[in-house]
Each structure stands twice: as structure tokens, then as C-alpha cells.
Scaffold this motif. Structure first.
Motif, PDB file in Angstrom:
ATOM      1  N   ALA A  95       7.387   8.121   1.903  1.00  0.00           N
ATOM      2  CA  ALA A  95       7.416   7.408   3.188  1.00  0.00           C
ATOM      3  C   ALA A  95       6.033   6.888   3.557  1.00  0.00           C
ATOM      4  O   ALA A  95       5.893   5.761   4.037  1.00  0.00           O
ATOM      5  N   LEU A  96       4.997   7.694   3.338  1.00  0.00           N
ATOM      6  CA  LEU A  96       3.632   7.250   3.628  1.00  0.00           C
ATOM      7  C   LEU A  96       3.248   6.059   2.763  1.00  0.00           C
ATOM      8  O   LEU A  96       2.666   5.088   3.244  1.00  0.00           O
ATOM      9  N   LEU A  97       3.608   6.104   1.488  1.00  0.00           N
ATOM     10  CA  LEU A  97       3.236   5.025   0.574  1.00  0.00           C
ATOM     11  C   LEU A  97       4.052   3.761   0.801  1.00  0.00           C
ATOM     12  O   LEU A  97       3.688   2.696   0.307  1.00  0.00           O
ATOM     13  N   ALA A  98       5.141   3.860   1.565  1.00  0.00           N
ATOM     14  CA  ALA A  98       5.984   2.694   1.851  1.00  0.00           C
ATOM     15  C   ALA A  98       5.554   1.955   3.114  1.00  0.00           C
ATOM     16  O   ALA A  98       6.088   0.888   3.416  1.00  0.00           O
ATOM     17  N   VAL A  99       4.586   2.493   3.849  1.00  0.00           N
ATOM     18  CA  VAL A  99       4.138   1.860   5.095  1.00  0.00           C
ATOM     19  C   VAL A  99       3.451   0.541   4.779  1.00  0.00           C
ATOM     20  O   VAL A  99       2.622   0.463   3.872  1.00  0.00           O
ATOM     21  N   ASN A 143      -2.525   5.461  12.549  1.00  0.00           N
ATOM     22  CA  ASN A 143      -1.103   5.155  12.457  1.00  0.00           C
ATOM     23  C   ASN A 143      -0.746   3.683  12.334  1.00  0.00           C
ATOM     24  O   ASN A 143       0.362   3.364  11.932  1.00  0.00           O
ATOM     25  N   ASP A 144      -1.631   2.797  12.701  1.00  0.00           N
ATOM     26  CA  ASP A 144      -1.324   1.373  12.589  1.00  0.00           C
ATOM     27  C   ASP A 144      -1.130   1.021  11.120  1.00  0.00           C
ATOM     28  O   ASP A 144      -1.937   1.420  10.278  1.00  0.00           O
ATOM     29  N   PRO A 145      -0.072   0.283  10.786  1.00  0.00           N
ATOM     30  CA  PRO A 145       0.175  -0.054   9.377  1.00  0.00           C
ATOM     31  C   PRO A 145      -1.010  -0.717   8.674  1.00  0.00           C
ATOM     32  O   PRO A 145      -1.220  -0.503   7.486  1.00  0.00           O
ATOM     33  N   THR A 146      -1.792  -1.497   9.405  1.00  0.00           N
ATOM     34  CA  THR A 146      -2.965  -2.130   8.805  1.00  0.00           C
ATOM     35  C   THR A 146      -3.933  -1.091   8.268  1.00  0.00           C
ATOM     36  O   THR A 146      -4.438  -1.206   7.146  1.00  0.00           O
ATOM     37  N   TYR A 147      -4.179  -0.057   9.057  1.00  0.00           N
ATOM     38  CA  TYR A 147      -5.130   0.975   8.645  1.00  0.00           C
ATOM     39  C   TYR A 147      -4.530   1.931   7.614  1.00  0.00           C
ATOM     40  O   TYR A 147      -5.253   2.437   6.757  1.00  0.00           O
ATOM     41  N   SER A 184       2.869  -0.450  -3.237  1.00  0.00           N
ATOM     42  CA  SER A 184       1.980   0.597  -3.715  1.00  0.00           C
ATOM     43  C   SER A 184       1.892   0.520  -5.233  1.00  0.00           C
ATOM     44  O   SER A 184       2.733  -0.089  -5.878  1.00  0.00           O
ATOM     45  N   ASP A 185       0.901   1.158  -5.806  1.00  0.00           N
ATOM     46  CA  ASP A 185       0.720   1.176  -7.248  1.00  0.00           C
ATOM     47  C   ASP A 185       1.649   2.234  -7.843  1.00  0.00           C
ATOM     48  O   ASP A 185       1.439   3.427  -7.652  1.00  0.00           O
ATOM     49  N   SER A 186       2.689   1.786  -8.545  1.00  0.00           N
ATOM     50  CA  SER A 186       3.666   2.725  -9.096  1.00  0.00           C
ATOM     51  C   SER A 186       3.144   3.455 -10.330  1.00  0.00           C
ATOM     52  O   SER A 186       3.751   4.417 -10.781  1.00  0.00           O
ATOM     53  N   GLY A 187       2.025   3.036 -10.878  1.00  0.00           N
ATOM     54  CA  GLY A 187       1.462   3.684 -12.056  1.00  0.00           C
ATOM     55  C   GLY A 187       0.702   4.967 -11.730  1.00  0.00           C
ATOM     56  O   GLY A 187       0.343   5.724 -12.628  1.00  0.00           O
ATOM     57  N   GLU A 219      -2.405   0.995   5.321  1.00  0.00           N
ATOM     58  CA  GLU A 219      -2.544   0.227   4.077  1.00  0.00           C
ATOM     59  C   GLU A 219      -3.981   0.224   3.585  1.00  0.00           C
ATOM     60  O   GLU A 219      -4.232   0.354   2.381  1.00  0.00           O
ATOM     61  N   ALA A 220      -4.930   0.064   4.492  1.00  0.00           N
ATOM     62  CA  ALA A 220      -6.343   0.089   4.096  1.00  0.00           C
ATOM     63  C   ALA A 220      -6.683   1.433   3.465  1.00  0.00           C
ATOM     64  O   ALA A 220      -7.390   1.494   2.447  1.00  0.00           O
TER      65      ALA A 220
END
Length: 157
Positions: A119-123, A52-56, A128-131, A58-59
Motif C-alpha cells: 500500500a505504501l509503495l502504491a501511493v 503523508n502528502d503523495p508528493t512527499y 514503483s521499481d518492481s525489481g 513519492e519523493a
């Protein structure tokens, strides 16, 4: 922000008597005395942080992007690519079956609730890659987060 966005974990401000909370979860010692060997533990709080941490998160998303871009055209090849990037080995057939099942379940859930995928991709701070297809990317992000949470990926044996 900007170019310094991904330097945050490398340059965490660490007080001698008050370690960073995430480091405490992973058994970082207090720096008041010398420690020869760190104790090893595996607690639910560690899993909660890793999932749940935003760092992870994003990783996981960046690993998912690599899986989609570099992993080939099939689901199995993409999952195997991500697994190999993390663990330096190929998944065995049982592991691949579990990952495939997890991906398909996540994809189905995100198709039913596209807002959850967005929502997940906005964390996090990085975009995020919009393509890429958002539903597929969210499903791969969830599976990548699961792979990042594997004991084999976290601990040094």
C-alpha cells in the motif's frame, strides 16, 4: 501524467488572493502585497503534510530507490548515501544509529504486514521499481520520508 508528472510542484497554479494550501502551511505570503521576509514556523501540520502528502511519499520512495541502487551493499552505506544526498554531509554516528534503528523497526513491521508495504509503495501516480524487494523498499521509503522531514532538510539556515 506521463512526462509532465513531476512538473506539478514547479508549475503550481497560484491565485493572487488564495495561495495553494500546501504553500500556506509553509508560511507562503498572500500575494496581495510585497513581502520582504517570510516568517518561519514549525507546526504539526507541516510535519503531517511532509509525511503523508503523495508528493512527499513519492519523493521518499524515489530517494529510497536511489539509496538501494547507488548506496552500496550495506545498510549503513545506503543510509549514509541518502543522508548525504539530502543534506550534503555525512551522518554522525548518533544519527546513523537512529536511522539504522528506524529502518530495522520498519522492516520488521512490514515483514509482519506485507500488505502495508504494498500500500505504501502504491501511493502516488508514479510506479514503483518492481525489481527491488518490496519490504526493503517500503522500509527505506519510510526512513527516507523521515529524513525529508528533518528541519535541516526543510529550512534554509
Amino acid at each position: 501524467m506521463g512526462n509532465d508528472l513531476h512538473r506539478r510542484s514547479l508549475y503550481t497554479y497560484w491565485k493572487r488572493s488564495v495561495p495553494h494550501p500546501a504553500m500556506l502551511l509553509f508560511d507562503a505570503p498572500f500575494r496581495e502585497t510585497c513581502t520582504l521576509r517570510r516568517p518561519r514556523s514549525n507546526t504539526p501540520l507541516q510535519a503531517l503534510n511532509l509525511m503523508n502528502d503523495p508528493t512527499y511519499v513519492e519523493a521518499g520512495r524515489f530517494l529510497a530507490i536511489r539509496m538501494m541502487r547507488e548506496g552500496g551493499g550495506t545498510l549503513d552505506s545506503r543510509l549514509s548515501h541518502g543522508f548525504r544526498l539530502l543534506l550534503a554531509r555525512r551522518p554522525n554516528p548518533r544519527e546513523l544509529t537512529v536511522l539504522r534503528s528506524a529502518f530495522e523497526r520498519c522492516q520488521k513491521d512490514f515483514q509482519a504486514d506485507p500488505e502495508a508495504a504494498r500500500a505504501l509503495l502504491a501511493v502516488g501516480d508514479a510506479g514503483s521499481d518492481s525489481g527491488l524487494d518490496a519490504i526493503e523498499l517500503a522500509a527505506f521509503t519510510t526512513v527516507a520520508g523521515t529524513m525529508l522531514n528533518l528541519d535541516e532538510a526543510i529550512t534554509k539556515e
